[in-house]
Design an enzyme around this catalytic site. Structure first.
Site, short mmCIF file in Angstrom:
data_model
loop_
_atom_site.label_atom_id
_atom_site.label_comp_id
_atom_site.label_asym_id
_atom_site.label_seq_id
_atom_site.Cartn_x
_atom_site.Cartn_y
_atom_site.Cartn_z
N TYR A 175 4.17 -0.77 -9.85
CA TYR A 175 5.09 -1.62 -9.09
C TYR A 175 5.42 -0.93 -7.78
CZ TYR A 175 9.06 1.43 -10.27
OH TYR A 175 9.91 2.49 -10.39
N CYS A 176 5.95 -1.71 -6.81
CA CYS A 176 6.39 -1.07 -5.57
C CYS A 176 7.61 -1.82 -5.03
CB CYS A 176 5.26 -0.93 -4.55
SG CYS A 176 4.29 -2.42 -4.22
N ARG A 177 7.50 -2.37 -3.81
CA ARG A 177 8.72 -2.88 -3.17
C ARG A 177 9.04 -4.33 -3.49
NH1 ARG A 177 7.70 -0.27 2.80
NH2 ARG A 177 8.39 1.84 2.31
N CYS A 181 4.33 -6.62 -1.56
CA CYS A 181 4.09 -5.23 -1.19
C CYS A 181 2.67 -4.86 -1.60
CB CYS A 181 5.11 -4.35 -1.91
SG CYS A 181 4.83 -2.60 -1.71
N PHE A 205 10.93 -3.20 -7.17
CA PHE A 205 12.10 -2.50 -7.67
C PHE A 205 13.43 -3.18 -7.30
CE2 PHE A 205 15.49 0.64 -7.10
CZ PHE A 205 15.68 0.98 -8.43
#
Lengths: 220, 220
Positions: A175-177, A181, A205
């Site tokens: 996962y990221c932003r 993303c 997140f």
DNA sequence: CAACTATTCAAGCAAATTCTTGACAATCAA
DNA sequence: TTGATTGTCAAGAATTTGCTTGAATAGTTG
């Protein structure tokens, strides 16, 4: 009933709209949803001059979307409150559902997501329980400011180095932003290309935190 | 990673921001949250020329916020979906919380709300059970398109005529289009001035409907 | 068909927005 | 203090926005 008074009130509401009426300012809000940032760092993220970035930040500040504080040499900006994040999230959702150009622009930016498996928050929680490996593919500073408990930090430029740390029989959830993303997409593609099993969390997140789910802080 | 591709994607998101970046368009969305309307009627509501209104509607349409259908020689516009309403609601909330000018503009438009009692949805539901009278102070057509079950229609220009229908010992709860709608305020003031007890619902019918609460349609 | 109503289109102008450049201000480090 | 860093301010050019006016289009009515 004064029609000018009504107009004046709605002009005030429109200030918030104006704040989101520019792609660079939208990018700023998106970055700030990850946490506090200095002007120069923000300028780098949105690929603009510092002067221009500063002016955009002031537009956001006038609309009450961001606040700032000085720390030594630098001025740190942050989103005013959680509602601003919620607004940005809803705006993106509306755009995704209703603006035809979003899909094309997203594919241009992210590449074809056909064959890139995405899982929900609930599914991630379930897989965490089953021993899946969760990668936080954001810069280390963002991981330290807050991440999903159990996730390990694998910054974008370390993905290649860390491919071999993953056993063949373990699935990675990256996962990221947020939904748009690129980091998690890139990590999943690299992992799959290296013969590992990998999927991405469908969101990022900030959405996890906003949903009230547990958050870990620091280097773990 | 192409920075132009990222910029293009966020420019698409910004289209939705641009749609809300003008007070007249914000007013249009606010009216459309009450239901479908023809261009001429909308022009009247926002106090603008038909040509200008038509152009604003097309900006909203390009951002995917409204859809239109032709009926006879008129074109009826409506909000694209519930998410648009949610976005407008969140945007107003953010503006109310963070834009300093909102409070002054609201007071200018609505008058001082000191001493104007407001109740929540839950409280209204409770009082309905206790025999309170609920007034829907919107134009009759909006009432017919959907209203709170048990409420009676008292259009703005009939408030004065209907004051005497209210027994002294019954409390009236008035509502209209939303938090910043003047009709309910005016009705409550008129009732109180006539020696009746009256309060207003803190929000409006669209929020009630969006919350999934029961809705009645027609003339009851 | 002509006359009428409702809406959109097109041109034009004033005002606002966006980005650039260079000057200025605040803070830190030596 | 001097110089380096970081951010803001001010002025200007190109573009976009918001409104007006008058013409064009779609549909209805007599």
């Amino acid at each position: 009933m004064a029609p000018e008074a009504k107009a004046a009130l709605f002009d005030q509401f429109a200030l918030v709209g104006k704040a989101f009426a520019n792609g660079r300012r939208a990018e700023l809000v998106d970055v700030l949803a990850q946490g506090e940032r200095a002007v120069e760092a923000l300028a780098g993220q949105i690929d603009q001059s510092v002067a221009n970035t500063s002016q955009h930040l002031q537009v956001l500040a006038r609309a009450g979307l961001v606040r700032s504080r000085r720390e030594g040499n630098r001025v740190l900006y942050r989103l005013a409150d959680e509602q601003v994040e919620a607004l940005w999230e809803t705006l993106r959702a509306v755009a995704t559902a209703n603006v035809s150009g979003v899909h094309q622009a997203a594919e241009e930016y992210l590449g074809d997501r056909e064959g890139l498996e995405q899982v929900s928050r609930d599914e991630l929680a379930r897989r965490l329980g089953e021993g899946a490996l969760v990668w936080d593919v954001r810069p280390a500073s963002e991981y330290e400011a807050g991440h999903i408990p159990g996730a390990i930090s694998v910054p974008p430029d370390e993905v290649q180095r860390r491919l071999d740390d993953v056993p063949d029989d373990v699935e990675v959830v990256a996962y990221c932003r947020g939904r748009f993303c690129v980091y998690a997409d890139a990590a999943v593609r690299a992992l799959v290309a290296a013969g590992r099993r990998a999927v991405r969390l469908d969101e990022g997140f900030p959405e996890w935190r906003r949903a009230g789910l547990p958050v870990a802080v620091g280097t773990d």
